[in-house]
Each structure stands twice: as C-alpha cells, then as structure tokens.
Design an enzyme around this catalytic site. Structure first.
Site, mmCIF file in Angstrom:
data_model
loop_
_atom_site.group_PDB
_atom_site.id
_atom_site.type_symbol
_atom_site.label_atom_id
_atom_site.label_comp_id
_atom_site.label_asym_id
_atom_site.label_seq_id
_atom_site.Cartn_x
_atom_site.Cartn_y
_atom_site.Cartn_z
ATOM 1 N N CYS A 34 0.874 -1.170 0.000
ATOM 2 C CA CYS A 34 0.000 0.000 0.000
ATOM 3 C C CYS A 34 0.907 1.214 0.000
ATOM 4 O O CYS A 34 1.610 1.486 0.978
ATOM 5 C CB CYS A 34 -0.899 0.005 1.236
ATOM 6 S SG CYS A 34 -1.916 1.501 1.376
ATOM 7 N N GLU A 43 -3.937 1.546 -5.951
ATOM 8 C CA GLU A 43 -2.994 0.555 -6.473
ATOM 9 C C GLU A 43 -2.965 0.695 -7.992
ATOM 10 O O GLU A 43 -3.889 1.250 -8.593
ATOM 11 C CB GLU A 43 -3.397 -0.871 -6.084
ATOM 12 C CG GLU A 43 -3.245 -1.213 -4.618
ATOM 13 C CD GLU A 43 -1.803 -1.211 -4.125
ATOM 14 O OE1 GLU A 43 -0.886 -1.019 -4.959
ATOM 15 O OE2 GLU A 43 -1.592 -1.398 -2.913
#
Length: 232
Positions: free
Chosen positions: A2, A102
């Site tokens: 992340c 992402e």
C-alpha cells in the site's frame, strides 16, 4: 503493498467517526504518500489524532534517511520479524483513510491507477504499527507503517497485496494493550470483497505533487491514454 491512500473527509467527519480530537487546521488529503506527516490514532492517545511520518525505521537501523525507510509490513510475519516484533506487541495504531490506490500493470510500461473504497465510501482504518527513534539531528521522531495482507477478489484483479482494514468493532481490540498475540493475528485478515468497490482514476495520482480532488475522479481506463483498444 500500500503506497498511496486518501483521507478526503473533513475535520468534523473524522472527529465524529473516531471520537478523537483533530487539529483545527487539518485539511483533507487526496494523495497521501510515504514520508509525509499524517494523522494516526495510538493506544496511548486514543482521544486525539497524533501526526506521525509514514515510513518506519527499524530499531536496528536508526538514523537512516527517509528514502531508506519501510512503509509496509506483511501481516503474516509481522510478529516474527526482528524489525517489527516489538512494535507489533507494544505500539499499534489506526491509520484513518477513505480510500487507497494501487496500479494495475498492462504490459511492460503501462500502469492504470485504481482507487479502492468501502461501498459507502465512508471512513475506515488500516492497521498500523509505529516507532519512535532519534533522527540524525538528535530529534525524536514518530513514524508508522501499514500492515498488508492477501487481497480479496476486488483487489486481486489489480494487485497481490492490500492493507489490513479493520472494522469499527475491531479497532478497540487492535489498540488494546491486553489483546493477545493470537487474537491480534486473527484480526489481520482481508476485508470481504463484498464490502468494497474499486474504479480507475486519473493518472494525476501518479505524482505526489498532485493532492487535489481531481486525483480521485473516476476515469475510464481507455481515456487515460487515449487508447480505446487497451482493454479490448
């Protein structure tokens, strides 16, 4: 991993959701990146937001520059790694967010950014651990990292890891100093995919310099590069 997230809600919304006091000059963030100073909630100060740097320096590597810091730790091994074991046991935190980003790889050079949120696009918390260390200037710094786990079906189409998202009911348990290691490990599961949604966003998010609502705007993958055969 992340590597970016958003915290676009207002000061009032954050205070109501987490029952904690926020700095009066807080401004929403749309493209939070590593090394930046952002709000977290620790077990030691659960009634107020603390501001820590995203990127943790392990105890064995003090005084490392920001560029060498870590930003994530795998939930599966966080209690075993020498660099994270102490923080996992004693220094846990909540990392407030309302979305994370992402990038989906298409070929060798193309990456399409996606934003992931809860279905109601409300605030949530990611499981974090924090550390205190002395900087090269002799100043005490507080830093944190985000724990990641295997992706649910929503995230797996884009990336092979996702942050550990804690339900509101489990947040107190995560911060509680009396929660056992086994109980803590049970919390580190992927959030169910039916509680989340995702959509492609503007490539503006690629640059950390862009921290405006525009980076969260839904953008068709085919529009990002002017290539209508991209997903054809």
């Amino acid at each position: 991993m992340c590597g970016r997230y958003s915290l676009s809600k207002s000061k009032i919304e954050l205070e109501e959701r987490f029952q904690a006091e926020m700095l009066s000059d807080f401004k929403p963030r749309y493209n939070v990146a590593p090394t930046q100073l952002v709000p977290v909630i620790t077990s030691g100060s659960p009634n107020g937001f603390s501001f820590f740097y995203w990127g943790i320096t392990p105890e064995f590597g003090k005084n490392k520059p920001v560029s060498q810091k870590l930003i994530n730790a795998k939930a599966e091994t966080v209690d075993q790694k020498v660099s994270f074991k102490s923080s996992f046991q004693k220094r846990r935190c909540l990392v407030p967010a309302d979305g994370f980003y992402e990038w989906k790889k298409l070929g060798k050079k193309t990456k399409i950014p996606y934003r992931f949120t809860l279905r109601d696009e409300e605030l949530f918390s990611m499981a974090g651990i924090w550390e205190e260390y002395e900087s090269v200037n002799g100043e005490t710094q507080h830093t944190f990292l985000i724990l990641t786990t295997n992706p649910n079906p929503i995230v797996s189409d884009v990336h092979d890891r996702m942050p550990v998202i804690l339900s509101k009911e489990l947040e107190k348990k995560w911060l509680d100093g009396y929660t056992s290691i086994d109980e803590l490990k049970e919390l580190l599961k992927p959030l169910s995919g039916d509680q989340m949604l995702s959509y492609s966003v503007s490539p503006l998010v690629n640059s950390v310099q862009n921290d405006t609502p525009a980076v969260m705007r839904k953008t068709s993958p085919m529009d990002q590069h002017g290539n209508y055969t991209l997903f054809g």
